[in-house]
Design a protein around this motif. Structure first.
Motif, PDB file in Angstrom:
ATOM      1  N   CYS A  63      47.019  30.193  30.873  1.00 48.57           N
ATOM      2  CA  CYS A  63      46.403  28.904  31.216  1.00 48.57           C
ATOM      3  C   CYS A  63      45.111  29.191  31.977  1.00 48.57           C
ATOM      4  CB  CYS A  63      47.336  28.067  32.082  1.00 48.57           C
ATOM      5  SG  CYS A  63      48.771  27.418  31.233  1.00 48.57           S
ATOM      6  N   ILE A  64      45.262  29.964  33.053  1.00 52.49           N
ATOM      7  CA  ILE A  64      44.089  30.457  33.784  1.00 52.49           C
ATOM      8  C   ILE A  64      44.321  31.926  34.135  1.00 52.49           C
ATOM      9  CG2 ILE A  64      43.352  28.233  34.754  1.00 52.49           C
ATOM     10  CD1 ILE A  64      44.618  29.163  37.448  1.00 52.49           C
ATOM     11  N   THR A  65      43.232  32.617  34.363  1.00 48.50           N
ATOM     12  CA  THR A  65      43.272  34.001  34.812  1.00 48.50           C
ATOM     13  C   THR A  65      42.398  34.105  36.053  1.00 48.50           C
ATOM     14  OG1 THR A  65      43.471  34.734  32.520  1.00 48.50           O
ATOM     15  CG2 THR A  65      42.851  36.397  34.142  1.00 48.50           C
ATOM     16  N   VAL A  66      42.940  34.719  37.099  1.00 42.17           N
ATOM     17  CA  VAL A  66      42.199  34.916  38.338  1.00 42.17           C
ATOM     18  C   VAL A  66      41.902  36.412  38.446  1.00 42.17           C
ATOM     19  CG1 VAL A  66      42.211  34.610  40.844  1.00 42.17           C
ATOM     20  CG2 VAL A  66      43.419  32.963  39.379  1.00 42.17           C
ATOM     21  N   VAL A  67      40.611  36.747  38.610  1.00 41.60           N
ATOM     22  CA  VAL A  67      40.173  38.144  38.558  1.00 41.60           C
ATOM     23  C   VAL A  67      39.456  38.533  39.841  1.00 41.60           C
ATOM     24  CG1 VAL A  67      38.720  39.810  37.304  1.00 41.60           C
ATOM     25  CG2 VAL A  67      39.814  37.931  36.057  1.00 41.60           C
ATOM     26  N   PHE A  68      39.825  39.700  40.371  1.00 40.45           N
ATOM     27  CA  PHE A  68      39.060  40.350  41.425  1.00 40.45           C
ATOM     28  C   PHE A  68      38.546  41.644  40.823  1.00 40.45           C
ATOM     29  CE2 PHE A  68      38.626  43.538  44.748  1.00 40.45           C
ATOM     30  CZ  PHE A  68      37.743  42.892  45.599  1.00 40.45           C
ATOM     31  N   GLN A  69      37.222  41.792  40.743  1.00 46.12           N
ATOM     32  CA  GLN A  69      36.652  43.016  40.181  1.00 46.12           C
ATOM     33  C   GLN A  69      36.065  43.867  41.298  1.00 46.12           C
ATOM     34  OE1 GLN A  69      33.338  42.470  37.460  1.00 46.12           O
ATOM     35  NE2 GLN A  69      32.729  40.561  38.405  1.00 46.12           N
ATOM     36  N   ASP A  70      36.111  45.178  41.083  1.00 43.66           N
ATOM     37  CA  ASP A  70      35.566  46.073  42.105  1.00 43.66           C
ATOM     38  C   ASP A  70      34.044  45.975  42.140  1.00 43.66           C
ATOM     39  OD1 ASP A  70      34.569  47.647  40.024  1.00 43.66           O
ATOM     40  OD2 ASP A  70      35.972  49.293  40.335  1.00 43.66           O
ATOM     41  N   GLU A  71      33.441  46.756  43.022  1.00 45.46           N
ATOM     42  CA  GLU A  71      31.989  46.664  43.241  1.00 45.46           C
ATOM     43  C   GLU A  71      31.162  47.134  42.051  1.00 45.46           C
ATOM     44  OE1 GLU A  71      33.141  50.786  44.235  1.00 45.46           O
ATOM     45  OE2 GLU A  71      34.010  48.861  44.755  1.00 45.46           O
TER      46      GLU A  71
END
Length: 190
Positions: A63-71
């Motif tokens: 439905c949704i995707t929550v992303v934390f990407q590195d630097e």
């Protein structure tokens, strides 16, 4: 992440119509579940400083995707006109993608974001990704209020797990068929 995802869906529902969050949040999204992955993109040994595709263009099944990407960054989204836009990492920020299940549930009012990952350095790139999905047995169908008067339905109703299985690959270790979407599975020829 479950609480955050539910809050994001509540805001999305408010954007679709007055009172939709009260009408649909619990009835349609009350049994959603999520799973988190740590994704490690390992560049080939001959990566140039230009760019190498880490994961080809695709949409998420969620439905949704929550992303934390590195630097290091490397996430790109495709605009409506087909241009690739860099999504630069920002400190204390998350990226939220609309997924295929939400596109079908919203009858296309929300668009599943086409995205890819590119590697620009010869270092591993890490992302922390949370996928929030309907329960396996949920029938995904846009409510009449979401479709709207005078608008045609653009997706057949379908069971969530059947779509997930459609996207699975027979290759060991390769979960998604890159490039297949909910339109390929349940799209009506309108």
């Amino acid at each position: 992440m479950m609480k955050l995802s539910k809050k994001i869906i509540e805001i999305i529902l408010k954007s679709l119509g007055t009172g939709y969050e009260k009408r649909f949040l619990d009835s349609e999204f009350g049994n959603c579940h999520g799973y988190m992955r740590i994704v490690n993109y390992t560049p080939p040994s001959n990566v140039e400083e230009n760019q190498v595709e880490g994961l080809g263009m695709h949409t998420d099944m969620s439905c949704i995707t929550v992303v934390f990407q590195d630097e290091l960054g490397g996430l790109q989204m495709r605009s409506k006109d087909g241009k690739w836009l860099n999504i630069h990492p920002c400190k204390n920020s998350l990226v939220v993608n609309i997924g295929d299940l939400m596109q079908a549930w919203s009858n296309g009012r929300l668009r599943s974001s086409e995205h890819r990952v590119v590697l620009r350095r010869s270092r591993n790139r890490f992302s922390l990704v949370f996928f929030w999905c309907f329960e396996d047995e949920k029938e995904v169908i846009a409510p009449n209020e979401i479709v709207g008067n005078g608008n045609p339905r653009i997706y057949h109703p379908f069971v969530c797990l059947k779509y997930i299985k459609f996207r699975e690959s027979n290759e060991v270790g390769n979960f998604e068929k890159i490039g297949y979407t909910v339109k390929d599975f349940a799209g009506l020829n309108v």
